[in-house]
Design a protein around this motif. Structure first.
Motif, PDB file in Angstrom:
ATOM      1  N   ALA A 193       0.809  -1.295  -0.065  1.00  0.00           N
ATOM      2  CA  ALA A 193      -0.009  -0.003  -0.129  1.00  0.00           C
ATOM      3  C   ALA A 193       0.769   1.257   0.061  1.00  0.00           C
ATOM      4  O   ALA A 193       0.536   2.065  -0.795  1.00  0.00           O
ATOM      5  N   VAL A 194       2.138   1.243   0.798  1.00  0.00           N
ATOM      6  CA  VAL A 194       2.946   2.182   0.909  1.00  0.00           C
ATOM      7  C   VAL A 194       3.606   2.656  -0.517  1.00  0.00           C
ATOM      8  O   VAL A 194       3.594   3.810  -1.088  1.00  0.00           O
ATOM      9  N   ALA A 195       4.006   1.498  -1.035  1.00  0.00           N
ATOM     10  CA  ALA A 195       4.605   1.799  -2.529  1.00  0.00           C
ATOM     11  C   ALA A 195       3.593   2.033  -3.448  1.00  0.00           C
ATOM     12  O   ALA A 195       4.011   2.865  -4.286  1.00  0.00           O
ATOM     13  N   MET A 196       2.434   1.381  -3.684  1.00  0.00           N
ATOM     14  CA  MET A 196       1.745   1.800  -4.644  1.00  0.00           C
ATOM     15  C   MET A 196       1.125   2.842  -4.485  1.00  0.00           C
ATOM     16  O   MET A 196       0.625   3.499  -5.426  1.00  0.00           O
ATOM     17  N   ARG A 197       0.794   3.577  -3.323  1.00  0.00           N
ATOM     18  CA  ARG A 197       0.069   4.719  -3.105  1.00  0.00           C
ATOM     19  C   ARG A 197       1.256   5.649  -3.546  1.00  0.00           C
ATOM     20  O   ARG A 197       0.667   6.717  -4.142  1.00  0.00           O
ATOM     21  N   GLY A 198       2.499   5.660  -3.468  1.00  0.00           N
ATOM     22  CA  GLY A 198       3.537   6.261  -3.737  1.00  0.00           C
ATOM     23  C   GLY A 198       3.582   6.708  -5.343  1.00  0.00           C
ATOM     24  O   GLY A 198       3.745   7.640  -6.034  1.00  0.00           O
ATOM     25  N   ALA A 199       3.587   5.240  -5.959  1.00  0.00           N
ATOM     26  CA  ALA A 199       3.527   5.202  -7.169  1.00  0.00           C
ATOM     27  C   ALA A 199       2.419   5.827  -7.901  1.00  0.00           C
ATOM     28  O   ALA A 199       2.467   6.514  -8.965  1.00  0.00           O
ATOM     29  N   GLY A 200       1.090   5.769  -7.612  1.00  0.00           N
ATOM     30  CA  GLY A 200       0.215   6.260  -7.978  1.00  0.00           C
ATOM     31  C   GLY A 200       0.170   7.821  -7.763  1.00  0.00           C
ATOM     32  O   GLY A 200      -0.382   8.429  -9.069  1.00  0.00           O
ATOM     33  N   SER A 201       0.523   8.263  -6.573  1.00  0.00           N
ATOM     34  CA  SER A 201       0.669   9.697  -6.519  1.00  0.00           C
ATOM     35  C   SER A 201       1.692  10.196  -7.327  1.00  0.00           C
ATOM     36  O   SER A 201       1.423  11.406  -8.044  1.00  0.00           O
ATOM     37  N   THR A 202       2.676   9.516  -7.834  1.00  0.00           N
ATOM     38  CA  THR A 202       3.831  10.078  -8.459  1.00  0.00           C
ATOM     39  C   THR A 202       3.237  10.124 -10.211  1.00  0.00           C
ATOM     40  O   THR A 202       3.507  11.190 -10.696  1.00  0.00           O
ATOM     41  N   TRP A 203       2.428   9.214 -10.543  1.00  0.00           N
ATOM     42  CA  TRP A 203       1.809   9.270 -11.681  1.00  0.00           C
ATOM     43  C   TRP A 203       0.951  10.217 -11.724  1.00  0.00           C
ATOM     44  O   TRP A 203       0.743  11.059 -12.887  1.00  0.00           O
TER      45      TRP A 203
END
Length: 311
Positions: free
Chosen positions: A74-84
């Motif tokens: 969740a931490v990793a994919m929240r970060g990836a989604g926010s970066t996108w």
């Protein structure tokens, strides 16, 4: 309470651990929203609901390793989604007061650096996903579709929160996928309920930006429902409780699960009761409070699964 540090957006948590990082690392941490942990909490909680219900359905224990992997993912994919999201919205963000200090529109990070950071976070998420069975891996990959599409929706519809719901509620499917290797009907009911929850709480979040969104032409449910926005949020929260309740009936939840749902309902009702459409400070506070609401339900469902295994 002091405000956010220089370079942080107004909704960042004051004095977060991000401020202790080396100067060059801070913009990337902010782009991953590490100074706003509420995002990964809200992504994580439906995962935990799902794992708890799947364990109850199977008669087994909730898998602690799975719960931990969901946290990391969740931490990793929240970060990836926010970066996108920041990459696609960098021009719009520069025109909105709350977001113009984000790393990309403010020039702290280049687009090329942002793409590299996106790939790095996605690889962490992939490493987590590969710990699960083939069905769960496939479901995790499918979750990328709404994540990729979401940033563009606010340009074409007043209901982008629906697409955000598809993405942020996906965890409601992942616990069943990882624990059972399949999706029973209860998983679909839970997913639908989690989508309604996301639409409700993100409408509260969008109350902060109504004026700026109108100026730059960004759509949101907060704008779409205007003076009736509290009624809309209430309807979304009632729908959440109804659909989650159906999922719990499907798997045969016990008293502790229903107690957790009752506590969840009380928290959502409190949010609606005190909501003020024209108070952005309160909107942010109530949006963040959904972590506690979701944890109440998580606690009830997990304890119910444990009790069901013991008895």
């Amino acid at each position: 309470m002091s405000g956010p540090a220089p370079g942080a957006t107004p909704d960042a948590v004051p004095r977060s651990l991000v401020e202790r990082l080396p100067g060059r690392a801070r913009p990337f941490a902010r782009m991953a929203r590490l100074d706003r942990p509420i995002g990964w909490w809200l992504l994580l909680l439906p995962c935990w609901w799902s794992e708890a219900l799947a364990a109850r359905l199977s008669g087994g224990w909730p898998n602690l390793l799975t719960l931990l992997l969901f946290l990391i993912g969740a931490v990793a994919m929240r970060g990836a989604g926010s970066t996108w999201n920041d990459i696609t919205d960098r021009d719009l963000d520069a025109r909105v007061a709350r977001t113009r200090d984000r790393p990309l529109p403010s020039g702290q990070v280049t687009v090329r650096e942002a793409f590299a950071f996106l790939v790095l976070q996605a690889l962490v998420g992939l490493a987590v996903l590969l710990q699960f069975n083939a069905f769960a891996i496939a479901m995790g990959i499918l979750s990328l579709a709404p994540v990729v599409v979401y940033p563009f929706m606010k340009r074409f519809t007043n209901h982008p929160q629906l697409v955000l719901g598809l993405a942020f509620a996906w965890g409601a499917l992942m616990g069943f996928s990882a624990h059972l290797g399949t999706l029973p009907m209860a998983a679909l009911w839970l997913y639908a309920g989690a989508i309604a929850w996301v639409v409700g709480y993100d409408t509260i979040y969008a109350l902060q930006d109504i004026e700026d969104d109108a100026i730059v032409g960004i759509g949101s449910t907060a704008r779409a429902y205007g003076a009736r926005v509290r009624l809309f949020i209430a309807a979304m929260f009632v729908l959440t409780l109804l659909l989650v309740g159906i999922a719990m009936l499907e798997i045969g939840s016990g008293p502790l699960g229903w107690l957790g749902l009752a506590a969840f309902a009380g928290h959502l009702g409190w949010q609606v009761a005190i909501l003020k459409r024209d108070d952005p400070v309160q909107a942010l506070r109530l949006f963040r409070a959904n972590r506690d609401a979701g944890l109440l339900l998580s606690g009830g469902l997990l304890l119910d699964a444990v009790l069901g295994r013991v008895l």
